[in-house]
Design an enzyme around this catalytic site. Structure first.
Site, PDB file in Angstrom:
ATOM      1  N   SER A 135       0.835  -1.201   0.000  1.00 27.50           N
ATOM      2  CA  SER A 135       0.000   0.000   0.000  1.00 27.50           C
ATOM      3  C   SER A 135       0.874   1.257   0.000  1.00 27.50           C
ATOM      4  CB  SER A 135      -0.953  -0.051   1.197  1.00 27.50           C
ATOM      5  OG  SER A 135      -1.956   0.936   1.097  1.00 27.50           O
ATOM      6  N   GLU A 222      -9.813  -5.189  -4.922  1.00 28.94           N
ATOM      7  CA  GLU A 222      -9.422  -3.958  -4.233  1.00 28.94           C
ATOM      8  C   GLU A 222      -9.609  -2.715  -5.095  1.00 28.94           C
ATOM      9  OE1 GLU A 222      -5.309  -3.634  -3.222  1.00 28.94           O
ATOM     10  OE2 GLU A 222      -4.693  -4.898  -4.895  1.00 28.94           O
ATOM     11  N   HIS A 252      -7.651  -5.485   0.050  1.00 27.25           N
ATOM     12  CA  HIS A 252      -6.402  -4.738   0.137  1.00 27.25           C
ATOM     13  C   HIS A 252      -5.590  -5.194   1.355  1.00 27.25           C
ATOM     14  CE1 HIS A 252      -3.771  -1.413  -0.685  1.00 27.25           C
ATOM     15  NE2 HIS A 252      -4.002  -0.806   0.460  1.00 27.25           N
TER      16      HIS A 252
END
Length: 285
Positions: A135, A222, A252
């Site tokens: 991320s 996601e 995610h």
């Protein structure tokens, strides 16, 4: 007579995807930065204890022996810590790697580029290594490479790469872990003076030619799926070496729970294989 206290499901690691989804629903990440940090730590679940080192003046957690990968934790640059990613790091280390988790500064106390400065300090004190992250941590590793970090490779799990509007998946409602409004709110705290057209916010728009080999992991449900798809396409067009694996469904940051999600464990196994290839190629060269 006092009733024996019932153990909460949040006191242990989830064992199935269904349990994980229940945990995500029970741990909304909202409120102040401190509240979000506590909620995310609860969501990540109990973690193994890792050793500490100092690298580039920053505290880091470390586990394992072998070729080294520096892994930047996710959390939108507002929450998350090396401690929330110790299970992920331990799973990577089980493949014969040494995993270093830097403790970089977070917003809103220290907005961008504080975290990039910390990343460069750690990486410059590490020698050429593979860097990775999930991320926001994947975004951090990528921008560090674009701004001069000497790396053997990049291993990125669902990195934020595009805030320019090119992505067509950010408005989806299929991601149990993330939504566009929350992701944008975190970006406003982390990068209050950066537009979505700025390569710091959208490394997809930055210089890609000359980057080291990149391996991307993403999941089909996601909101950041297009961030990985667009980056892989742009890198291929820039004549870069890039590989991408998309796992159907899930959510995610799926690699946070490799002990619960076999698909998360498989993603980390592919990353470890990529790391060994890059380290081996560098040694052979």
């Amino acid at each position: 007579m006092t009733e024996r206290a019932q153990a909460s499901p949040l006191d242990r690691r989830p064992k199935t995807e269904a349990e994980l989804r229940d945990r995500i629903a029970a741990c909304p990440i909202s409120g102040s930065a401190q509240q979000m940090r506590r909620a995310f730590a609860t969501l990540a679940g109990p973690q193994p204890h890792l050793s500490e080192i100092t690298r580039g003046g920053r505290r880091c957690l470390v586990v394992g022996e072998g070729p080294e990968i520096v892994w930047f934790h996710g959390g939108g640059y507002v929450f998350g810590a090396p401690e929330t990613h110790a299970t992920l790091a331990t799973a990577l280390a089980a493949h014969g790697l040494r995993v270093v988790l830097p403790d970089y500064r977070l917003a809103p106390e220290d907005p961008w580029p504080a975290m990039l400065e910390d990343a460069h300090a750690v990486l410059s004190d590490s020698g050429p290594v593979v860097a990775g992250g999930d991320s926001a941590g994947g975004h951090l590793a990528l921008v560090a490479a674009q701004t001069g970090a000497d790396l053997k490779g990049l291993a990125l799990v669902s990195p934020n790469t595009d805030r320019s509007g090119a992505s067509q998946t950010r408005g989806r409602e299929s991601d149990a872990m993330n939504d566009d409004a929350s992701d944008a709110a975190l970006a406003r705290q982390a990068m209050p003076d950066r537009s979505g057209k700025d390569p710091a916010a959208s490394p997809l728009l930055g210089e890609l030619a000359g980057l080291p080999p990149v391996h991307l992991e993403a999941v089909g449900a996601e909101i950041l799926l297009d961030d990985s798809l667009l980056l892989a396409r742009a890198m291929a067009l820039a004549d870069c070496e890039v590989s991408l694996h998309v796992t159907p469904g899930l959510m995610h940051m799926h690699t946070l729970w490799p002990d619960c999600l076999p698909e998360g464990a498989a993603s980390l196994a592919r990353i470890a294989a990529f790391e060994r290839r890059q380290s081996g190629a560098a040694q052979a060269g």
